[in-house]
Every structure is written in structure tokens, then in C-alpha cells.
Design a protein around this motif. Structure first.
Motif, PDB file in Angstrom:
ATOM      1  N   LEU A  11     -38.494  54.290  13.563  1.00  0.00           N
ATOM      2  CA  LEU A  11     -39.725  55.636  13.662  1.00  0.00           C
ATOM      3  C   LEU A  11     -40.753  54.292  13.589  1.00  0.00           C
ATOM      4  O   LEU A  11     -41.850  55.221  14.243  1.00  0.00           O
ATOM      5  CB  LEU A  11     -39.483  56.839  12.893  1.00  0.00           C
ATOM      6  N   ALA A  12     -40.584  53.766  12.977  1.00  0.00           N
ATOM      7  CA  ALA A  12     -41.443  52.806  12.481  1.00  0.00           C
ATOM      8  C   ALA A  12     -41.843  51.886  13.988  1.00  0.00           C
ATOM      9  O   ALA A  12     -43.392  51.733  14.384  1.00  0.00           O
ATOM     10  CB  ALA A  12     -41.460  51.314  11.535  1.00  0.00           C
ATOM     11  N   ALA A  13     -40.882  51.167  14.902  1.00  0.00           N
ATOM     12  CA  ALA A  13     -41.337  50.766  16.379  1.00  0.00           C
ATOM     13  C   ALA A  13     -42.169  51.657  17.585  1.00  0.00           C
ATOM     14  O   ALA A  13     -43.315  51.976  17.752  1.00  0.00           O
ATOM     15  CB  ALA A  13     -39.660  50.164  16.487  1.00  0.00           C
ATOM     16  N   GLY A  14     -41.437  53.001  16.585  1.00  0.00           N
ATOM     17  CA  GLY A  14     -41.886  54.014  17.789  1.00  0.00           C
ATOM     18  C   GLY A  14     -43.991  54.675  17.211  1.00  0.00           C
ATOM     19  O   GLY A  14     -44.066  54.704  18.430  1.00  0.00           O
ATOM     20  N   VAL A  15     -43.710  54.602  16.333  1.00  0.00           N
ATOM     21  CA  VAL A  15     -44.959  54.340  16.223  1.00  0.00           C
ATOM     22  C   VAL A  15     -46.264  53.085  15.997  1.00  0.00           C
ATOM     23  O   VAL A  15     -47.962  53.560  16.663  1.00  0.00           O
ATOM     24  CB  VAL A  15     -44.749  55.294  14.202  1.00  0.00           C
ATOM     25  N   ALA A  16     -46.013  52.669  15.827  1.00  0.00           N
ATOM     26  CA  ALA A  16     -46.326  51.190  16.329  1.00  0.00           C
ATOM     27  C   ALA A  16     -46.801  51.420  17.943  1.00  0.00           C
ATOM     28  O   ALA A  16     -47.724  50.605  18.586  1.00  0.00           O
ATOM     29  CB  ALA A  16     -45.189  49.852  15.925  1.00  0.00           C
ATOM     30  N   VAL A  17     -45.796  51.617  18.874  1.00  0.00           N
ATOM     31  CA  VAL A  17     -45.847  51.370  20.185  1.00  0.00           C
ATOM     32  C   VAL A  17     -47.091  52.184  19.998  1.00  0.00           C
ATOM     33  O   VAL A  17     -47.587  52.136  21.187  1.00  0.00           O
ATOM     34  CB  VAL A  17     -44.980  51.919  21.006  1.00  0.00           C
TER      35      VAL A  17
END
Length: 110
Positions: free
Chosen positions: A32-38
Motif C-alpha cells: 500500500l505504501a509503495a502504491g501511494v508513493a508511485v
């Protein structure tokens, strides 16, 4: 060593199942954090549509990881207490396939 009543489960097994669930949730949180970062932190991507697609895919994969982890935890807990079969690897293979696809897309996209 004391005998356990019929139908009871050794606490070590239930705690191990809970630790496994927490590992699934840590993985989900990372996705989830990676998705938000992208979606919101990473600068320019090859194309805005690809950036949105990859970000949303990571967020969805994180949600799927949490859901599959919770489902497997429930199945394992029930199997331990009722003596039923343990869950199979289908959910894990689906997530592994999704990880591989995302990894290839990320490698090619940059």
C-alpha cells in the motif's frame, strides 16, 4: 506435561498462525505504501497512465494480500481447532504471479 482437553489447541500453534497473519499484514502495508508513493511521490514516469496503473495495481495487491492473509489465518485457526484440512497454496500462487507481472512491468516501464 499436562493433557489438553479435547478440541483445544496448543497456544504455540495459534500464536504462530497469528504471527503469520501479521507478516501478511506487514507485506500488505508495504505494498500500500509503495502504491501511494508511485501515485503521489514519485516524479515523472514514462507515462501518467502507466504510473496510475502501477500505483493502483500496488494498492490493490496490498489489499489482496491483507484479505488473503486474513482468510488463510481464519482457515488455519479453524483447521487447528476442528481438525480440518489446512488451506492450500492457491492464494499464494495468485499473489506470486501478480508480483512477477508487476516486477516485469516496472522493469520495462523505466
Amino acid at each position: 506435561m499436562t493433557e489438553q482437553p479435547p478440541g483445544s489447541v496448543d497456544a504455540r500453534f495459534t500464536m504462530a498462525a497469528e504471527r503469520t497473519l501479521l507478516a501478511w499484514l506487514r507485506t500488505a502495508l508495504g505494498l500500500l505504501a509503495a502504491g501511494v508513493a508511485v501515485l503521489h511521490v514519485v516524479g515523472d514516469f514514462a507515462s501518467p497512465a502507466l504510473q496510475t496503473t502501477l500505483g493502483v495495481a500496488l494498492v490493490l495487491l496490498g489489499g489482496a494480500s491483507a484479505a488473503i492473509g486474513a482468510w488463510r489465518w481464519q482457515r488455519v485457526t479453524r483447521a487447528l481447532s476442528d481438525g480440518g484440512p489446512m488451506p492450500g497454496p492457491v492464494g499464494i500462487w495468485v499473489l506470486v504471479g501478480a508480483f512477477v507481472v508487476l516486477a516485469v512491468v516496472f522493469a520495462v516501464a523505466r
